[in-house]
Design a protein around this motif. Structure first.
Motif, PDB file in Angstrom:
ATOM      1  N   VAL A 126       0.836  -1.201   0.000  1.00 10.48           N
ATOM      2  CA  VAL A 126       0.000   0.000   0.000  1.00 10.48           C
ATOM      3  C   VAL A 126       0.871   1.252   0.000  1.00 10.48           C
ATOM      4  CG1 VAL A 126      -1.683   1.321   1.347  1.00 10.48           C
ATOM      5  CG2 VAL A 126      -1.971  -1.152   1.078  1.00 10.48           C
ATOM      6  N   LEU A 127       1.947   1.222   0.792  1.00  9.12           N
ATOM      7  CA  LEU A 127       2.866   2.361   0.802  1.00  9.12           C
ATOM      8  C   LEU A 127       3.441   2.592  -0.578  1.00  9.12           C
ATOM      9  CD1 LEU A 127       4.638   4.517   2.104  1.00  9.12           C
ATOM     10  CD2 LEU A 127       6.233   2.686   2.756  1.00  9.12           C
ATOM     11  N   ARG A 128       3.867   1.532  -1.247  1.00  8.69           N
ATOM     12  CA  ARG A 128       4.471   1.680  -2.574  1.00  8.69           C
ATOM     13  C   ARG A 128       3.483   2.294  -3.558  1.00  8.69           C
ATOM     14  NH1 ARG A 128       5.349  -3.125  -3.190  1.00  8.69           N
ATOM     15  NH2 ARG A 128       3.692  -3.696  -4.648  1.00  8.69           N
ATOM     16  N   ARG A 129       2.241   1.786  -3.569  1.00 12.20           N
ATOM     17  CA  ARG A 129       1.252   2.317  -4.509  1.00 12.20           C
ATOM     18  C   ARG A 129       0.884   3.761  -4.174  1.00 12.20           C
ATOM     19  NH1 ARG A 129      -0.513  -3.145  -3.850  1.00 12.20           N
ATOM     20  NH2 ARG A 129      -0.405  -4.300  -5.823  1.00 12.20           N
ATOM     21  N   ALA A 130       0.735   4.056  -2.871  1.00 14.08           N
ATOM     22  CA  ALA A 130       0.413   5.434  -2.484  1.00 14.08           C
ATOM     23  C   ALA A 130       1.523   6.382  -2.911  1.00 14.08           C
ATOM     24  CB  ALA A 130       0.190   5.511  -0.975  1.00 14.08           C
ATOM     25  N   ALA A 131       2.777   5.966  -2.728  1.00 14.12           N
ATOM     26  CA  ALA A 131       3.903   6.814  -3.134  1.00 14.12           C
ATOM     27  C   ALA A 131       3.930   7.001  -4.648  1.00 14.12           C
ATOM     28  CB  ALA A 131       5.216   6.192  -2.648  1.00 14.12           C
ATOM     29  N   ASP A 132       3.575   5.946  -5.381  1.00 15.46           N
ATOM     30  CA  ASP A 132       3.524   6.065  -6.842  1.00 15.46           C
ATOM     31  C   ASP A 132       2.472   7.090  -7.276  1.00 15.46           C
ATOM     32  OD1 ASP A 132       5.505   4.168  -7.100  1.00 15.46           O
ATOM     33  OD2 ASP A 132       4.147   2.506  -7.581  1.00 15.46           O
ATOM     34  N   VAL A 133       1.305   7.046  -6.639  1.00 14.71           N
ATOM     35  CA  VAL A 133       0.250   8.003  -6.984  1.00 14.71           C
ATOM     36  C   VAL A 133       0.664   9.416  -6.571  1.00 14.71           C
ATOM     37  CG1 VAL A 133      -2.182   8.620  -6.708  1.00 14.71           C
ATOM     38  CG2 VAL A 133      -1.506   6.212  -6.735  1.00 14.71           C
TER      39      VAL A 133
ATOM     40  N   GLY B 220      -8.203   9.422   4.904  1.00 17.03           N
ATOM     41  CA  GLY B 220      -9.643   9.534   5.098  1.00 17.03           C
ATOM     42  C   GLY B 220     -10.103   9.041   6.447  1.00 17.03           C
ATOM     43  N   ALA B 221      -9.394   8.087   7.012  1.00 23.52           N
ATOM     44  CA  ALA B 221      -9.565   7.678   8.406  1.00 23.52           C
ATOM     45  C   ALA B 221      -8.158   7.489   8.959  1.00 23.52           C
ATOM     46  CB  ALA B 221     -10.387   6.402   8.527  1.00 23.52           C
ATOM     47  N   ALA B 222      -7.790   8.260   9.942  1.00 23.28           N
ATOM     48  CA  ALA B 222      -6.407   8.288  10.418  1.00 23.28           C
ATOM     49  C   ALA B 222      -5.925   6.936  10.908  1.00 23.28           C
ATOM     50  CB  ALA B 222      -6.276   9.333  11.523  1.00 23.28           C
ATOM     51  N   ALA B 223      -6.810   6.178  11.529  1.00 24.17           N
ATOM     52  CA  ALA B 223      -6.434   4.852  12.031  1.00 24.17           C
ATOM     53  C   ALA B 223      -7.021   3.783  11.126  1.00 24.17           C
ATOM     54  CB  ALA B 223      -6.951   4.675  13.461  1.00 24.17           C
ATOM     55  N   PRO B 224      -6.165   2.876  10.582  1.00 15.68           N
ATOM     56  CA  PRO B 224      -4.729   2.735  10.852  1.00 15.68           C
ATOM     57  C   PRO B 224      -3.813   3.306   9.768  1.00 15.68           C
ATOM     58  CG  PRO B 224      -5.510   0.728   9.839  1.00 15.68           C
ATOM     59  CD  PRO B 224      -6.704   1.682   9.886  1.00 15.68           C
ATOM     60  N   LEU B 225      -4.375   3.768   8.627  1.00 17.09           N
ATOM     61  CA  LEU B 225      -3.517   4.133   7.498  1.00 17.09           C
ATOM     62  C   LEU B 225      -2.588   5.298   7.808  1.00 17.09           C
ATOM     63  CD1 LEU B 225      -5.976   3.667   4.482  1.00 17.09           C
ATOM     64  CD2 LEU B 225      -3.978   2.267   5.068  1.00 17.09           C
ATOM     65  N   GLY B 226      -2.901   6.077   8.851  1.00 16.90           N
ATOM     66  CA  GLY B 226      -2.024   7.165   9.233  1.00 16.90           C
ATOM     67  C   GLY B 226      -0.633   6.718   9.648  1.00 16.90           C
ATOM     68  N   LEU B 227      -0.466   5.422   9.911  1.00 14.18           N
ATOM     69  CA  LEU B 227       0.871   4.910  10.218  1.00 14.18           C
ATOM     70  C   LEU B 227       1.825   5.074   9.042  1.00 14.18           C
ATOM     71  CD1 LEU B 227      -0.104   1.658  12.144  1.00 14.18           C
ATOM     72  CD2 LEU B 227       1.104   3.638  13.108  1.00 14.18           C
ATOM     73  N   LEU B 228       1.281   5.271   7.844  1.00 11.53           N
ATOM     74  CA  LEU B 228       2.114   5.469   6.659  1.00 11.53           C
ATOM     75  C   LEU B 228       2.661   6.889   6.556  1.00 11.53           C
ATOM     76  CD1 LEU B 228      -0.128   3.653   4.007  1.00 11.53           C
ATOM     77  CD2 LEU B 228       1.921   2.742   5.137  1.00 11.53           C
ATOM     78  N   ALA B 229       2.226   7.783   7.425  1.00 10.88           N
ATOM     79  CA  ALA B 229       2.566   9.200   7.270  1.00 10.88           C
ATOM     80  C   ALA B 229       4.068   9.467   7.236  1.00 10.88           C
ATOM     81  CB  ALA B 229       1.889  10.014   8.377  1.00 10.88           C
TER      82      ALA B 229
ATOM     83  N   ARG C 204       6.014  11.125   4.045  1.00 11.34           N
ATOM     84  CA  ARG C 204       6.727  12.407   4.167  1.00 11.34           C
ATOM     85  C   ARG C 204       8.122  12.285   3.546  1.00 11.34           C
ATOM     86  NH1 ARG C 204       5.465  16.594   7.482  1.00 11.34           N
ATOM     87  NH2 ARG C 204       4.340  15.311   9.006  1.00 11.34           N
ATOM     88  N   ARG C 205       8.782  11.163   3.809  1.00 10.26           N
ATOM     89  CA  ARG C 205      10.107  10.964   3.228  1.00 10.26           C
ATOM     90  C   ARG C 205      10.047  10.859   1.707  1.00 10.26           C
ATOM     91  NH1 ARG C 205      10.489   7.548   7.826  1.00 10.26           N
ATOM     92  NH2 ARG C 205      10.035   5.682   6.566  1.00 10.26           N
ATOM     93  N   ARG C 206       8.854  10.515   1.170  1.00  8.84           N
ATOM     94  CA  ARG C 206       8.692  10.376  -0.270  1.00  8.84           C
ATOM     95  C   ARG C 206       8.113  11.634  -0.915  1.00  8.84           C
ATOM     96  NH1 ARG C 206       9.037   5.706   2.105  1.00  8.84           N
ATOM     97  NH2 ARG C 206       9.669   3.809   0.987  1.00  8.84           N
ATOM     98  N   GLY C 207       8.065  12.718  -0.173  1.00  6.52           N
ATOM     99  CA  GLY C 207       7.724  13.983  -0.794  1.00  6.52           C
ATOM    100  C   GLY C 207       6.483  14.697  -0.283  1.00  6.52           C
ATOM    101  N   ALA C 208       5.705  14.087   0.609  1.00  8.82           N
ATOM    102  CA  ALA C 208       4.514  14.752   1.143  1.00  8.82           C
ATOM    103  C   ALA C 208       4.938  15.843   2.121  1.00  8.82           C
ATOM    104  CB  ALA C 208       3.601  13.744   1.831  1.00  8.82           C
ATOM    105  N   GLY C 209       4.582  17.071   1.823  1.00  4.75           N
ATOM    106  CA  GLY C 209       4.989  18.176   2.669  1.00  4.75           C
ATOM    107  C   GLY C 209       4.068  18.414   3.852  1.00  4.75           C
ATOM    108  N   ARG C 210       2.784  18.014   3.713  1.00  2.00           N
ATOM    109  CA  ARG C 210       1.829  18.218   4.805  1.00  2.00           C
ATOM    110  C   ARG C 210       0.949  16.979   4.897  1.00  2.00           C
ATOM    111  NH1 ARG C 210       0.584  22.192   8.123  1.00  2.00           N
ATOM    112  NH2 ARG C 210      -1.525  22.495   8.916  1.00  2.00           N
ATOM    113  N   LEU C 211       0.716  16.522   6.126  1.00  2.00           N
ATOM    114  CA  LEU C 211      -0.010  15.277   6.362  1.00  2.00           C
ATOM    115  C   LEU C 211      -1.141  15.517   7.352  1.00  2.00           C
ATOM    116  CD1 LEU C 211       3.309  13.431   6.611  1.00  2.00           C
ATOM    117  CD2 LEU C 211       1.549  12.643   5.043  1.00  2.00           C
ATOM    118  N   VAL C 212      -2.362  15.153   6.942  1.00  2.00           N
ATOM    119  CA  VAL C 212      -3.560  15.370   7.761  1.00  2.00           C
ATOM    120  C   VAL C 212      -4.292  14.040   7.920  1.00  2.00           C
ATOM    121  CG1 VAL C 212      -5.803  16.554   7.885  1.00  2.00           C
ATOM    122  CG2 VAL C 212      -3.794  17.749   6.950  1.00  2.00           C
TER     123      VAL C 212
END
Length: 375
Positions: A69-76, A88-97, A101-109
């Motif tokens: 999931v991390l790989r595909r999210a980073a690709d998108v 869209g729901a912080a738990a549990p996917l927010g663990l990928l934050a 961020r290391r892959r270029g996301a400047g702001r994470l909500v």
């Protein structure tokens, strides 16, 4: 202008309140400013083709915070040139934050709903929620109840970064005169006082309490009808309960109805009621209760249970009444009081409509969302 990637398990065409919330935020972003990564779901291709933004579907029906999931999210994130990520729901996917961020996301909500408040009371889940909060720039909350519950699991710095973000209400769709007369005619309710409940049929929502209270309501308002709108696994139990209480002739089950017909079903009522109650020692709890606000927008007085954040969606004594979700006598008294005093019910409905127009419109929530993205 920032471009945001929304990573979410909860997205249409899968039905549900969280799905509608996340889609409502996405669809109100400026053109070219959002992309979505979500699981596959029946009917997704046709739905996605109608959206004004790109939707990339995960191969399966569930996304977990794991390498694929991390790989595909980073690709998108890279392909769509997004500079922020919203979960869209912080738990549990927010663990990928942190990894995104290391892959270029400047702001994470991370957006929260009701289940994260339950996580805050479980030892292992509480620790996970704390990790999620530390990895985000903003963790949202629906209302004071969910904020206070989650803050106990967060570090002081993460708790200080929390911000309120709730679903909006389409006040143009949910309005008095939205087609309730047709619904009443369809179910033979044209001239009867109607209490309507719009919700999935599950124990937490309290439809069984309405049926238990119904004999007392009929003592005061003999021609009253209870209109239960929605589907769910609890339906057969509720039908048996109505029969055992001898009220099956005044209880109408509509089953699931399309979203576009929901405003008319609210409009078919004189009073809205959903006496939700907290279950499983606080793990099964109401996060907010958008149905109360949709009912208010339709001009109905509401009777709400006291589970979790449900009271945040009612101005008690002004737009409706909050009752203990497990108290049948209190529930029955609230229903008979409103059915028996149409002028009071009308005033509450008018105040509820004005409150929604002032504070709960989608454009208000969309503006808050934009501010959380740094705009």
């Amino acid at each position: 202008m920032t471009k945001t990637l929304i990573v979410t398990n909860d997205f249409p065409p899968r039905p549900g309140g969280i799905q509608a919330f996340v889609h409502g935020l996405a669809s109100r972003r400026p053109p070219g400013s959002v992309a979505v990564y979500a699981p596959a779901w029946k009917g997704a291709a046709a739905f996605d083709a109608e959206q004004p933004f790109p939707v990339v579907r995960h191969p399966g029906s569930l996304m977990l915070p794991e390498p694929g999931v991390l790989r595909r999210a980073a690709d998108v994130l890279r392909a769509e040139r997004c500079d922020s990520v919203v979960f869209g729901a912080a738990a549990p996917l927010g663990l990928l934050a942190p990894a995104l961020r290391r892959r270029g996301a400047g702001r994470l909500v991370g957006i929260t709903h009701g289940h994260e408040a339950g996580w805050a009371s479980l030892p292992v889940a509480r620790t996970v929620l704390g990790r999620i909060g530390d990895g985000l720039d903003v963790l949202t909350y629906l209302g004071e109840y969910t904020r206070s519950r989650m803050a106990r699991a967060l570090s002081p710095a993460a708790a200080a970064r929390m911000a309120r973000l709730a679903p909006g209400v389409d006040e143009k769709a949910f309005r008095p005169g939205a087609g309730g007369a047709d619904v009443r005619t369809r179910h033979g309710l044209s001239d009867r006082p109607v209490v309507v409940c719009v919700s999935r049929l599950v124990p937490r929502k309290g439809q069984d309490a309405l049926i238990h209270a119904w004999p007392r309501v009929l003592e005061s308002v003999p021609d009253a009808a209870l209109l239960l709108v929605g589907g769910g696994p609890y339906r057969a139990d509720l039908e048996r309960l109505a029969e055992s209480r001898g009220v099956e002739r005044s209880v109408v089950f509509t089953g699931s109805v399309p979203w576009e017909e929901l405003p008319a079903h609210y409009d078919a009522g004189d009073v809205f009621a959903m006496p939700c109650r907290t279950r499983r020692r606080g793990l099964d709890v109401e996060g907010l209760g958008i149905v109360y606000l949709e009912a208010s927008a339709t001009g109905l007085p509401v009777v709400a249970g006291d589970s979790g954040g449900a009271p945040d969606a009612v101005l008690d004594g002004e737009t409706g009444l909050v009752v203990p979700g497990r108290s049948v006598p209190r529930l029955a008294a609230a229903l008979t009081g409103l059915l028996g005093d149409p002028d009071r019910a009308r005033r509450m409905g008018e105040r509820g409509r004005a409150w929604v127009e002032r504070e709960w419109r989608w454009d208000v929530q969309a503006a808050r969302f934009g501010s959380l993205l740094g705009e």
